[in-house]
Motif scaffolding. Structure first.
Motif, PDB file in Angstrom:
ATOM      1  N   ARG A  12       0.828  -1.204   0.000  1.00 55.59           N
ATOM      2  CA  ARG A  12       0.000   0.000   0.000  1.00 55.59           C
ATOM      3  C   ARG A  12       0.869   1.262   0.000  1.00 55.59           C
ATOM      4  NH1 ARG A  12      -2.208   3.631   3.308  1.00 55.59           N
ATOM      5  NH2 ARG A  12      -4.305   4.323   2.827  1.00 55.59           N
ATOM      6  N   SER A  56     -16.678   0.282   4.076  1.00 59.01           N
ATOM      7  CA  SER A  56     -15.837  -0.575   3.229  1.00 59.01           C
ATOM      8  C   SER A  56     -16.400  -1.984   3.136  1.00 59.01           C
ATOM      9  CB  SER A  56     -14.412  -0.618   3.780  1.00 59.01           C
ATOM     10  OG  SER A  56     -13.837   0.666   3.720  1.00 59.01           O
ATOM     11  N   LEU A  59     -19.439  -1.855   0.888  1.00 62.72           N
ATOM     12  CA  LEU A  59     -18.994  -1.696  -0.500  1.00 62.72           C
ATOM     13  C   LEU A  59     -18.179  -2.889  -0.990  1.00 62.72           C
ATOM     14  CD1 LEU A  59     -18.083   2.082  -0.397  1.00 62.72           C
ATOM     15  CD2 LEU A  59     -19.989   1.020  -1.628  1.00 62.72           C
ATOM     16  N   ARG A  60     -17.809  -3.777  -0.066  1.00 62.73           N
ATOM     17  CA  ARG A  60     -17.101  -5.024  -0.363  1.00 62.73           C
ATOM     18  C   ARG A  60     -15.720  -4.799  -0.973  1.00 62.73           C
ATOM     19  NH1 ARG A  60     -22.266  -5.614  -2.255  1.00 62.73           N
ATOM     20  NH2 ARG A  60     -21.655  -6.072  -4.385  1.00 62.73           N
ATOM     21  N   CYS A  61     -14.983  -3.883  -0.357  1.00 61.61           N
ATOM     22  CA  CYS A  61     -13.611  -3.584  -0.785  1.00 61.61           C
ATOM     23  C   CYS A  61     -12.639  -4.200   0.211  1.00 61.61           C
ATOM     24  CB  CYS A  61     -13.414  -2.078  -0.877  1.00 61.61           C
ATOM     25  SG  CYS A  61     -11.700  -1.621  -1.257  1.00 61.61           S
ATOM     26  N   ASP A  62     -12.085  -5.356  -0.116  1.00 71.00           N
ATOM     27  CA  ASP A  62     -11.220  -6.056   0.831  1.00 71.00           C
ATOM     28  C   ASP A  62      -9.979  -5.252   1.216  1.00 71.00           C
ATOM     29  OD1 ASP A  62     -12.772  -8.338   1.353  1.00 71.00           O
ATOM     30  OD2 ASP A  62     -12.028  -9.351  -0.437  1.00 71.00           O
ATOM     31  N   ASP A  63      -9.363  -4.545   0.268  1.00 70.39           N
ATOM     32  CA  ASP A  63      -8.210  -3.709   0.624  1.00 70.39           C
ATOM     33  C   ASP A  63      -8.615  -2.626   1.610  1.00 70.39           C
ATOM     34  OD1 ASP A  63      -6.500  -5.145  -0.963  1.00 70.39           O
ATOM     35  OD2 ASP A  63      -6.012  -3.498  -2.323  1.00 70.39           O
ATOM     36  N   CYS A  64      -9.752  -1.997   1.365  1.00 71.68           N
ATOM     37  CA  CYS A  64     -10.245  -0.953   2.269  1.00 71.68           C
ATOM     38  C   CYS A  64     -10.554  -1.537   3.648  1.00 71.68           C
ATOM     39  CB  CYS A  64     -11.496  -0.301   1.698  1.00 71.68           C
ATOM     40  SG  CYS A  64     -11.276   0.412   0.056  1.00 71.68           S
ATOM     41  N   TYR A  67      -7.332  -2.065   5.484  1.00 72.44           N
ATOM     42  CA  TYR A  67      -6.785  -0.776   5.916  1.00 72.44           C
ATOM     43  C   TYR A  67      -7.506  -0.285   7.169  1.00 72.44           C
ATOM     44  CZ  TYR A  67      -5.788   4.163   6.124  1.00 72.44           C
ATOM     45  OH  TYR A  67      -5.422   5.412   6.581  1.00 72.44           O
ATOM     46  N   HIS A 100     -16.924 -11.230   3.269  1.00 73.28           N
ATOM     47  CA  HIS A 100     -15.991 -10.169   3.653  1.00 73.28           C
ATOM     48  C   HIS A 100     -15.811 -10.142   5.166  1.00 73.28           C
ATOM     49  CE1 HIS A 100     -15.888  -8.809  -0.469  1.00 73.28           C
ATOM     50  NE2 HIS A 100     -17.177  -9.088  -0.476  1.00 73.28           N
TER      51      HIS A 100
END
Length: 115
Positions: A12, A56, A59-64, A67, A100
């Motif tokens: 990142r 997050s 919204l299903r954002c694994d990186d987010c 973090y 998630h």
């Protein structure tokens, strides 16, 4: 720190440096806005990170998710609080958030077991 946590944070940081180094005005301003959004204000940084994590997850954002899990850990969020956060995300996002949540729970375990 576990290798997985270190690898995520290193990647990142490295890629943010590449992206910001291109000096695209819109992207740099967006990153700055994101940073300032999570600064202490009427809401504490802890609350803001918890809100960021729920968002997050929905919204299903694994990186987010990773973090914000890391930031929540830094802010002293407890495991009991974390599972309430997971509950809110699943109620708001529906059952599609369950996979998630599994990955978030796995990463949370890494974070709390590497203190």
């Amino acid at each position: 720190m576990s290798d997985e946590i270190k690898a995520f944070n290193d990647y990142r940081a490295r890629m943010n440096e590449v992206i910001l180094g291109k000096q695209n005005k819109v992207i740099n301003r967006l990153f700055n806005l994101d940073t300032n959004t999570y600064a202490e204000g009427a809401l504490s940084t802890k609350v803001k990170e918890m809100l960021g994590l729920v968002s997050s997850m929905v919204l299903r954002c694994d990186d987010c998710i990773r973090y914000h899990l890391g930031k929540c850990h830094e802010q002293g969020v407890t495991t009991e609080e974390m599972y309430e956060i997971f509950a809110v995300a699943n109620i708001v996002g529906g059952t599609i958030v369950i996979p998630h949540t599994r990955r978030a729970a796995e990463y949370w375990e890494l974070l709390i077991n590497n203190e």
